[in-house]
Write a protein that holds these residues in place. Structure first.
Motif, PDB file in Angstrom:
ATOM      1  N   ASN A 167      -1.054   7.920   5.822  1.00  0.00           N
ATOM      2  CA  ASN A 167      -2.018   8.555   4.915  1.00  0.00           C
ATOM      3  C   ASN A 167      -1.719   8.124   3.489  1.00  0.00           C
ATOM      4  O   ASN A 167      -0.571   7.823   3.139  1.00  0.00           O
ATOM      5  CB  ASN A 167      -1.897  10.080   4.952  1.00  0.00           C
ATOM      6  CG  ASN A 167      -2.342  10.703   6.249  1.00  0.00           C
ATOM      7  OD1 ASN A 167      -2.204  10.116   7.310  1.00  0.00           O
ATOM      8  ND2 ASN A 167      -2.874  11.904   6.166  1.00  0.00           N
ATOM      9  N   ASN A 168      -2.753   8.117   2.643  1.00  0.00           N
ATOM     10  CA  ASN A 168      -2.570   8.123   1.192  1.00  0.00           C
ATOM     11  C   ASN A 168      -3.788   8.788   0.561  1.00  0.00           C
ATOM     12  O   ASN A 168      -4.554   9.474   1.256  1.00  0.00           O
ATOM     13  CB  ASN A 168      -2.285   6.722   0.630  1.00  0.00           C
ATOM     14  CG  ASN A 168      -3.430   5.744   0.817  1.00  0.00           C
ATOM     15  OD1 ASN A 168      -4.579   6.135   1.031  1.00  0.00           O
ATOM     16  ND2 ASN A 168      -3.119   4.463   0.734  1.00  0.00           N
ATOM     17  N   ASP A 169      -3.975   8.620  -0.721  1.00  0.00           N
ATOM     18  CA  ASP A 169      -5.055   9.329  -1.411  1.00  0.00           C
ATOM     19  C   ASP A 169      -6.439   8.939  -0.907  1.00  0.00           C
ATOM     20  O   ASP A 169      -7.409   9.665  -1.135  1.00  0.00           O
ATOM     21  CB  ASP A 169      -4.972   9.067  -2.923  1.00  0.00           C
ATOM     22  CG  ASP A 169      -3.703   9.643  -3.527  1.00  0.00           C
ATOM     23  OD1 ASP A 169      -3.236  10.675  -3.019  1.00  0.00           O
ATOM     24  OD2 ASP A 169      -3.172   9.052  -4.487  1.00  0.00           O
ATOM     25  N   THR A 170      -6.558   7.804  -0.232  1.00  0.00           N
ATOM     26  CA  THR A 170      -7.859   7.370   0.279  1.00  0.00           C
ATOM     27  C   THR A 170      -8.156   7.937   1.660  1.00  0.00           C
ATOM     28  O   THR A 170      -9.267   7.786   2.161  1.00  0.00           O
ATOM     29  CB  THR A 170      -7.931   5.834   0.352  1.00  0.00           C
ATOM     30  OG1 THR A 170      -6.995   5.364   1.331  1.00  0.00           O
ATOM     31  CG2 THR A 170      -7.588   5.207  -0.995  1.00  0.00           C
ATOM     32  N   GLY A 171      -7.170   8.561   2.305  1.00  0.00           N
ATOM     33  CA  GLY A 171      -7.344   9.093   3.652  1.00  0.00           C
ATOM     34  C   GLY A 171      -6.385   8.449   4.627  1.00  0.00           C
ATOM     35  O   GLY A 171      -5.340   7.924   4.233  1.00  0.00           O
ATOM     36  N   LEU A 199      -5.062   5.649   7.357  1.00  0.00           N
ATOM     37  CA  LEU A 199      -5.029   4.206   7.214  1.00  0.00           C
ATOM     38  C   LEU A 199      -4.961   3.509   8.574  1.00  0.00           C
ATOM     39  O   LEU A 199      -4.280   3.988   9.489  1.00  0.00           O
ATOM     40  CB  LEU A 199      -3.811   3.780   6.393  1.00  0.00           C
ATOM     41  CG  LEU A 199      -3.668   4.395   5.000  1.00  0.00           C
ATOM     42  CD1 LEU A 199      -2.295   4.072   4.416  1.00  0.00           C
ATOM     43  CD2 LEU A 199      -4.777   3.898   4.083  1.00  0.00           C
ATOM     44  N   ARG A 242       1.964   4.802   1.212  1.00  0.00           N
ATOM     45  CA  ARG A 242       1.863   5.384   2.551  1.00  0.00           C
ATOM     46  C   ARG A 242       2.797   6.580   2.719  1.00  0.00           C
ATOM     47  O   ARG A 242       3.935   6.553   2.276  1.00  0.00           O
ATOM     48  CB  ARG A 242       2.267   4.378   3.641  1.00  0.00           C
ATOM     49  CG  ARG A 242       1.520   3.091   3.679  1.00  0.00           C
ATOM     50  CD  ARG A 242       2.102   2.149   4.731  1.00  0.00           C
ATOM     51  NE  ARG A 242       1.493   0.837   4.631  1.00  0.00           N
ATOM     52  CZ  ARG A 242       0.374   0.479   5.254  1.00  0.00           C
ATOM     53  NH1 ARG A 242      -0.236   1.357   6.037  1.00  0.00           N
ATOM     54  NH2 ARG A 242      -0.126  -0.723   5.101  1.00  0.00           N
ATOM     55  N   GLU A 285       0.842  -1.191   0.000  1.00  0.00           N
ATOM     56  CA  GLU A 285       0.000   0.000   0.000  1.00  0.00           C
ATOM     57  C   GLU A 285       0.880   1.245   0.000  1.00  0.00           C
ATOM     58  O   GLU A 285       1.937   1.273   0.623  1.00  0.00           O
ATOM     59  CB  GLU A 285      -0.909   0.007   1.232  1.00  0.00           C
ATOM     60  CG  GLU A 285      -1.955   1.084   1.224  1.00  0.00           C
ATOM     61  CD  GLU A 285      -3.218   0.665   1.941  1.00  0.00           C
ATOM     62  OE1 GLU A 285      -4.293   1.189   1.607  1.00  0.00           O
ATOM     63  OE2 GLU A 285      -3.146  -0.197   2.834  1.00  0.00           O
ATOM     64  N   ASP A 335      -9.275   9.145  11.427  1.00  0.00           N
ATOM     65  CA  ASP A 335      -9.854   9.456  10.118  1.00  0.00           C
ATOM     66  C   ASP A 335     -10.717  10.707  10.131  1.00  0.00           C
ATOM     67  O   ASP A 335     -10.970  11.302   9.091  1.00  0.00           O
ATOM     68  CB  ASP A 335     -10.672   8.266   9.614  1.00  0.00           C
ATOM     69  CG  ASP A 335     -10.851   8.281   8.103  1.00  0.00           C
ATOM     70  OD1 ASP A 335      -9.901   8.687   7.406  1.00  0.00           O
ATOM     71  OD2 ASP A 335     -11.926   7.891   7.615  1.00  0.00           O
ATOM     72  N   LYS A 384      -7.641   4.070  12.850  1.00  0.00           N
ATOM     73  CA  LYS A 384      -6.868   4.675  11.772  1.00  0.00           C
ATOM     74  C   LYS A 384      -5.935   5.725  12.383  1.00  0.00           C
ATOM     75  O   LYS A 384      -6.368   6.547  13.194  1.00  0.00           O
ATOM     76  CB  LYS A 384      -7.797   5.309  10.742  1.00  0.00           C
ATOM     77  CG  LYS A 384      -8.644   4.294   9.984  1.00  0.00           C
ATOM     78  CD  LYS A 384      -9.494   4.969   8.933  1.00  0.00           C
ATOM     79  CE  LYS A 384     -10.297   3.927   8.151  1.00  0.00           C
ATOM     80  NZ  LYS A 384     -11.126   4.548   7.088  1.00  0.00           N
TER      81      LYS A 384
END
Length: 274
Positions: free
Chosen positions: A99-103, A105, A81, A79, A148, A127
């Motif tokens: 974090n990544n583009d989805t928020g 983790l 990160r 993933e 999150d 998260k």
């Protein structure tokens, strides 16, 4: 010391005996918010971001080589990160949260350096971005961070690789994100960070026997995004947002002392002892 917000490819070495800095080979690409471990004198630098794109790539500097250079020919994490944390446990490299583009983790993964293989492990219960991760007594401990909903947290949890479960431990006294953490003398030190209102200089430690958090004298400087390591029985702390100082904590005297300045300001660097 690898990278940092204002110097994302530079690597510097600090001799704690001579209080001298020297340069090491630059990393291959710009990496903001990566994480790193030292595995048998091989520095593994993982993930991060160039400011717009998150990475799952890994590069390695083998200090056993006479003329070490960063090698990017390593398997990528499962993933992408940034703002995550990593630690070594039982010969494996563990990466958690970030974090990544989805928020933010909760996902975690491990890397077997001998097999050159990444594997997913169970997600944390929370998260966490801008967390700290350490290993002690065969367990991983994840501390603090932002969840999150962008809420600061003082929660902490531990992972037991024998049953593959994360379980909460007593929360820290202070909410912290952008903290750093180390293990020394059977205690986990949570150092600095941001409490949601201000950068903090406060430090607390978790006793693995009594399972209590205890206050430790504060650092001389507030540090958000600082980084720490243990060397020769001392805790060394470097940098943070706008900071250039290096200071160390001696558990024998229960005091912090400023050593020197860094070669330049470094926010969110990776620091390893060799």
């Amino acid at each position: 010391m690898i990278g940092g917000e204002s110097c994302q490819q530079s690597v510097a070495k600090f001799n704690t005996k001579t209080i001298q800095w020297s340069n090491m080979p630059d990393i291959n690409i710009v990496r903001r918010w990566p994480s790193a471990v030292n595995y048998n004198q091989q520095i593994l630098l993982m993930g991060g971001s160039n400011g717009t794109t998150y990475y799952n790539s890994v590069e390695m500097l083998d200090l056993n080589d006479e003329n070490p250079k960063w090698d990017s020919n390593l398997p990528s994490m499962g993933e992408k990160r940034g703002l995550f944390a990593s630690a070594l446990l039982n010969g494996l490299v563990y990466c958690a949260g970030g974090n990544n583009d989805t928020g933010r983790l909760s996902s975690c993964e491990s890397y077997n350096p001998e097999e050159r293989k990444w594997s997913s492990i169970r997600n944390m219960n929370t998260k966490r971005g801008q967390l700290a991760l350490v290993s002690a007594r065969g367990l991983l401990y994840a501390l603090g961070g932002l969840d999150d909903s962008n809420t600061k947290t003082n929660t902490a949890e531990c992972y037991d690789p024998r049953n593959g479960k994360w379980e909460y431990i007593p929360p820290m006294k202070t909410c912290r994100f952008g903290l750093t953490a180390v293990v020394l003398n059977n205690e986990i030190y949570a150092i600095g960070g941001h409490d949601g209102s201000n950068y903090v200089s406060s430090v607390e430690k978790y006793n693995l026997d009594t399972k209590n958090w205890i206050d430790v004298p504060s650092m001389s400087e507030k540090r958000y995004g600082g980084s720490a390591c243990v060397l020769d029985g001392l805790i060394w702390v470097f940098g943070g947002d706008g900071g250039k100082t290096v200071e160390f904590y001696d558990p024998a005297t229960n005091k912090w002392q400023v050593s020197t300045n860094m070669d330049r300001e470094r926010d969110c660097p990776c620091v390893l002892s060799i």
